[in-house]
Design an enzyme around this catalytic site. Structure first.
Site, PDB file in Angstrom:
ATOM      1  N   CYS A  13      -7.470  -0.151   2.552  1.00 34.71           N
ATOM      2  CA  CYS A  13      -6.549  -0.665   3.570  1.00 34.71           C
ATOM      3  C   CYS A  13      -7.005  -0.226   4.959  1.00 34.71           C
ATOM      4  O   CYS A  13      -6.527  -0.741   5.955  1.00 34.71           O
ATOM      5  CB  CYS A  13      -5.136  -0.186   3.301  1.00 34.71           C
ATOM      6  SG  CYS A  13      -4.961   1.571   3.534  1.00 34.71           S
ATOM      7  N   PHE A  40      -4.351  -0.752  -6.926  1.00 32.15           N
ATOM      8  CA  PHE A  40      -5.517  -0.450  -7.758  1.00 32.15           C
ATOM      9  C   PHE A  40      -6.610   0.313  -7.015  1.00 32.15           C
ATOM     10  O   PHE A  40      -7.499   0.892  -7.634  1.00 32.15           O
ATOM     11  CB  PHE A  40      -6.115  -1.758  -8.308  1.00 32.15           C
ATOM     12  CG  PHE A  40      -6.987  -2.493  -7.317  1.00 32.15           C
ATOM     13  CD1 PHE A  40      -8.327  -2.131  -7.141  1.00 32.15           C
ATOM     14  CD2 PHE A  40      -6.483  -3.510  -6.521  1.00 32.15           C
ATOM     15  CE1 PHE A  40      -9.129  -2.782  -6.201  1.00 32.15           C
ATOM     16  CE2 PHE A  40      -7.272  -4.158  -5.590  1.00 32.15           C
ATOM     17  CZ  PHE A  40      -8.601  -3.786  -5.433  1.00 32.15           C
ATOM     18  N   GLU A  88      -1.386  -1.654 -12.995  1.00 33.09           N
ATOM     19  CA  GLU A  88      -1.744  -1.955 -14.389  1.00 33.09           C
ATOM     20  C   GLU A  88      -3.242  -2.202 -14.542  1.00 33.09           C
ATOM     21  O   GLU A  88      -3.762  -2.222 -15.644  1.00 33.09           O
ATOM     22  CB  GLU A  88      -0.945  -3.168 -14.900  1.00 33.09           C
ATOM     23  CG  GLU A  88      -1.225  -4.504 -14.238  1.00 33.09           C
ATOM     24  CD  GLU A  88      -0.465  -4.699 -12.915  1.00 33.09           C
ATOM     25  OE1 GLU A  88      -0.061  -3.701 -12.292  1.00 33.09           O
ATOM     26  OE2 GLU A  88      -0.298  -5.874 -12.509  1.00 33.09           O
TER      27      GLU A  88
HETATM   28  P1  NAD Z   1      -0.759  -5.629  -5.224  1.00 33.07           P
HETATM   29  O1  NAD Z   1       0.258  -5.938  -4.203  1.00 33.07           O
HETATM   30  O2  NAD Z   1      -1.295  -6.744  -6.041  1.00 33.07           O
HETATM   31  O3  NAD Z   1      -0.166  -4.570  -6.288  1.00 33.07           O
HETATM   32  C1  NAD Z   1       0.443  -3.370  -5.894  1.00 33.07           C
HETATM   33  C2  NAD Z   1       1.514  -2.995  -6.916  1.00 33.07           C
HETATM   34  O4  NAD Z   1       2.511  -4.016  -6.938  1.00 33.07           O
HETATM   35  C3  NAD Z   1       0.966  -2.862  -8.338  1.00 33.07           C
HETATM   36  O5  NAD Z   1       1.499  -1.707  -8.924  1.00 33.07           O
HETATM   37  C4  NAD Z   1       1.438  -4.142  -9.035  1.00 33.07           C
HETATM   38  O6  NAD Z   1       1.750  -3.935 -10.389  1.00 33.07           O
HETATM   39  C5  NAD Z   1       2.690  -4.525  -8.258  1.00 33.07           C
HETATM   40  N1  NAD Z   1       2.859  -5.988  -8.140  1.00 33.07           N
HETATM   41  C6  NAD Z   1       1.860  -6.905  -7.959  1.00 33.07           C
HETATM   42  N2  NAD Z   1       2.394  -8.151  -7.861  1.00 33.07           N
HETATM   43  C7  NAD Z   1       3.735  -7.996  -7.967  1.00 33.07           C
HETATM   44  C8  NAD Z   1       4.833  -8.915  -7.931  1.00 33.07           C
HETATM   45  N3  NAD Z   1       4.645 -10.222  -7.764  1.00 33.07           N
HETATM   46  N4  NAD Z   1       6.075  -8.434  -8.075  1.00 33.07           N
HETATM   47  C9  NAD Z   1       6.286  -7.087  -8.237  1.00 33.07           C
HETATM   48  N5  NAD Z   1       5.282  -6.193  -8.301  1.00 33.07           N
HETATM   49  C10 NAD Z   1       4.033  -6.623  -8.154  1.00 33.07           C
HETATM   50  O7  NAD Z   1      -1.922  -4.816  -4.495  1.00 33.07           O
HETATM   51  P2  NAD Z   1      -3.335  -4.401  -5.078  1.00 33.07           P
HETATM   52  O8  NAD Z   1      -4.181  -5.613  -5.208  1.00 33.07           O
HETATM   53  O9  NAD Z   1      -3.158  -3.519  -6.270  1.00 33.07           O
HETATM   54  O10 NAD Z   1      -3.874  -3.482  -3.894  1.00 33.07           O
HETATM   55  C11 NAD Z   1      -4.554  -3.982  -2.776  1.00 33.07           C
HETATM   56  C12 NAD Z   1      -3.628  -4.154  -1.583  1.00 33.07           C
HETATM   57  O11 NAD Z   1      -3.000  -2.921  -1.291  1.00 33.07           O
HETATM   58  C13 NAD Z   1      -4.377  -4.560  -0.313  1.00 33.07           C
HETATM   59  O12 NAD Z   1      -3.627  -5.528   0.367  1.00 33.07           O
HETATM   60  C14 NAD Z   1      -4.435  -3.259   0.482  1.00 33.07           C
HETATM   61  O13 NAD Z   1      -4.542  -3.419   1.877  1.00 33.07           O
HETATM   62  C15 NAD Z   1      -3.120  -2.646   0.108  1.00 33.07           C
HETATM   63  N6  NAD Z   1      -3.138  -1.202   0.325  1.00 33.07           N
HETATM   64  C16 NAD Z   1      -2.481  -0.742   1.424  1.00 33.07           C
HETATM   65  C17 NAD Z   1      -2.497   0.609   1.722  1.00 33.07           C
HETATM   66  C18 NAD Z   1      -1.783   1.133   2.936  1.00 33.07           C
HETATM   67  O14 NAD Z   1      -1.760   2.337   3.121  1.00 33.07           O
HETATM   68  N7  NAD Z   1      -1.216   0.291   3.766  1.00 33.07           N
HETATM   69  C19 NAD Z   1      -3.213   1.501   0.899  1.00 33.07           C
HETATM   70  C20 NAD Z   1      -3.878   0.990  -0.217  1.00 33.07           C
HETATM   71  C21 NAD Z   1      -3.835  -0.375  -0.490  1.00 33.07           C
END
Ligand code: NAD
Length: 509
Positions: A304, A172, A199
């Site tokens: 991140c 997100f 989403e």
């Molecule tokens: P998230 O893991 O909740 O969601 C990421 C994606 O995974 C979304 O599209 C979501 O629909 C899907 N998802 C969520 N839960 C799931 C599940 N149980 N099973 C399958 N799919 C699932 O992450 P977020 O809250 O959207 O984003 C924040 C996180 O992303 C932070 O931890 C941040 O550090 C990380 N991030 C990392 C980078 C990087 O380059 N390393 C860059 C941006 C964000």
């Protein structure tokens, strides 16, 4: 619940909510060059985190939606892979200029659904455009290698070839940018693609896909499927998908990596982070403090690459503490569309509760709160949290170990540079680390000895540019090949080597 479908030009279906006196729109999927309603019937509200208003709905797509997209992408691959790379990138050139033209609208949409302040949203779109610009260089980037007379009379050459259908699952926190980390490179290499955005922020990508359509992307080459877990899991297991790019939290990154790998796919899964910033006594303190503060609180700490634990070496710790407290007291949280706001809201009430809980855990474990961002937010409509400064943070505290993803600055004091490096290397994460110094030898030692993969020297957000690889180490990255630049060509292509000997037929010449 939807009362009526208004036919719209493209992306959105206008609906009237029964219990709400407002019109909201449900995002469509873009499959095989058409805007289609998701087969999945459930939706989640898209909420403007600055005022808690519902501004859209995201369908929770199902496996049938994914299967339809994969079929379209698989069919499109047959012809797309034969289009000369030079012609493929013409669509990206057109998209780049459409994105430039629509930058302000996209930035506003990003602020509305994500909360970050407008200036940050503009940067978000701009960094996405840089990915397109880099992928436009594919005719040079994709070139292979050759070696004449590898043995007597034998030549060898290697070409890079697209593999088929790829997918990406994105988080997100950077609604416009993160999808551009992947698909422009994949598609320019000749693959076809399915994107599943978060989403929680589906609106910006819907608009981007309208522009993709306007740029003339052939049907089936790039597809959009909205949803959450079911879409993710189907993508990871689908037999006709060759590889998955993922960005999100570490537990989901690990799940995606394990699931997709066990289904025979290439995977690059970028996870969460806990980033350390070390300040040496010889740093230019005022500038270091500003940079550290901006790193920890920019995008409300939801990056991140955000700084989290600041390790002041010796006397540096007192000086940096004083400067940071001053900056925290001056910062103004507010709606990102208001130009006077410095920091926007967190994405949701759940996120705010989690961050507040982490602040409380620090107090319970003996740290000292110098500026408490939980105070003075009662009259604000959205999920705001003011910058919080915590001192006397120790290595074993929960707040020193877990990703916070909120505008919280943890100050730790160490006696030596070596102690700082040892502490930061003990983290389970390895995304980035920064050093503030005027000493070149210290800078070299830092780059050489720390474990994270992206290093900043007097830089608070060490984001490599589009032409370099991007991705961390340890629990911040699962996979072998990183994102962006040349690495993405490695990820999205196979290398085919031909070794040949042409024997002279002496009856001809
Ligand atoms: P998230 O893991 O909740 O969601 C990421 C994606 O995974 C979304 O599209 C979501 O629909 C899907 N998802 C969520 N839960 C799931 C599940 N149980 N099973 C399958 N799919 C699932 O992450 P977020 O809250 O959207 O984003 C924040 C996180 O992303 C932070 O931890 C941040 O550090 C990380 N991030 C990392 C980078 C990087 O380059 N390393 C860059 C941006 C964000």
């Amino acid at each position: 619940m939807a009362l009526k479908d208004e036919k719209s030009a493209g992306v959105l279906v206008k609906e009237k909510s029964i219990n709400k006196d407002q019109s909201v729109s449900t995002v469509k999927n873009y499959i095989n060059g058409k805007w289609v309603l998701s087969i999945g019937t459930e939706t989640v509200d898209v909420i403007n985190p600055a005022n808690k208003k519902i501004i859209g709905r995201c369908p929770l797509g199902n496996s049938q939606d994914v299967d339809n997209a994969v079929k379209a992408a698989k069919e499109a691959f047959k012809t797309w892979r034969e289009v000369p790379t030079i012609d493929r990138v013409q669509i990206l050139f057109r998209l780049k200029s459409l994105l430039e033209k629509n930058l302000e609208d996209l930035a506003k949409l990003c602020t509305e659904e994500n909360g970050k302040i407008l200036i940050e949203s503009r940067g978000d779109v701009r960094r996405g455009i840089q990915m397109i610009e880099t992928a436009c260089g594919m005719p040079t980037l994709i070139m292979g290698k050759s070696f004449e007379d590898v043995a007597s009379g034998i030549d060898c050459h290697a070409v890079r070839r697209p593999l088929g259908v790829f997918g990406a699952i994105t988080p997100f926190n950077f609604p416009p940018m993160v999808p551009f980390w992947f698909w422009p490179f994949a598609v320019a290499c000749g693959n076809t693609f399915i994107l599943k955005p978060s989403e929680r922020v589906p609106l910006t990508q819907s608009r981007v896909f309208e522009l993709v359509e306007e740029a003339g992307m052939p049907k089936g080459v790039l597809n959009l499927v909205n949803g959450s877990k079911e879409v993710v899991n189907t993508l990871c297991k689908h037999p006709d998908i060759k590889g998955i790019s993922f960005v999100g939290s570490t537990p989901v990154a690990k799940h995606v990596y394990e699931t997709a790998c066990s289904h025979g796919k290439r995977v690059q899964a970028l996870g969460g982070a806990k980033n350390f910033m070390v300040v040496l006594p010889d740093a230019v303190m005022e500038q270091a403090a500003k940079t550290v503060f901006e790193s920890c609180t920019g995008c409300a700490g939801q990056r991140c690459l955000a700084g989290s634990v600041i390790l002041g070496v010796g006397d540096a710790s007192h000086i940096i503490e004083k400067e940071i407290v001053k900056l925290a007291n001056q910062a103004k949280v507010g709606n990102g569309l208001d130009p006077s706001s410095n920091i926007g809201p967190l994405i949701s009430e759940d996120a705010r509760k989690r961050v507040k809980g982490l602040i409380q855990s620090a107090i319970d474990e003996g740290a000292k709160v110098l500026v408490d961002g939980r105070e003075g937010i009662e009259n604000l409509d959205g999920y705001f949290l003011k910058p919080t400064v915590i001192s006397e943070v120790k290595q074993n505290m929960k707040i020193a170990k877990e990703e916070i993803f909120g505008p919280v600055i943890c100050l730790g004091k160490v006696e030596s540079f070596d102690e700082a490096i040892k502490w930061l290397n003990s983290s389970e994460y390895g995304n980035t680390a920064s050093l503030f110094t005027t000493n070149g030898a210290a800078a070299r030692k830092f780059s050489y000895e720390v474990e994270p993969s992206m290093i900043g020297i007097n830089i608070g957000v060490p984001a490599p540019m589009a032409f370099f690889s991007f991705g961390g180490s340890k629990a911040s990255f699962f996979g072998d090949i990183k994102a962006h630049g040349q690495a993405s060509i490695d990820f999205y292509t196979d290398t085919k080597v031909t070794i040949q000997r042409w024997v002279k037929n002496s009856s001809i010449w």
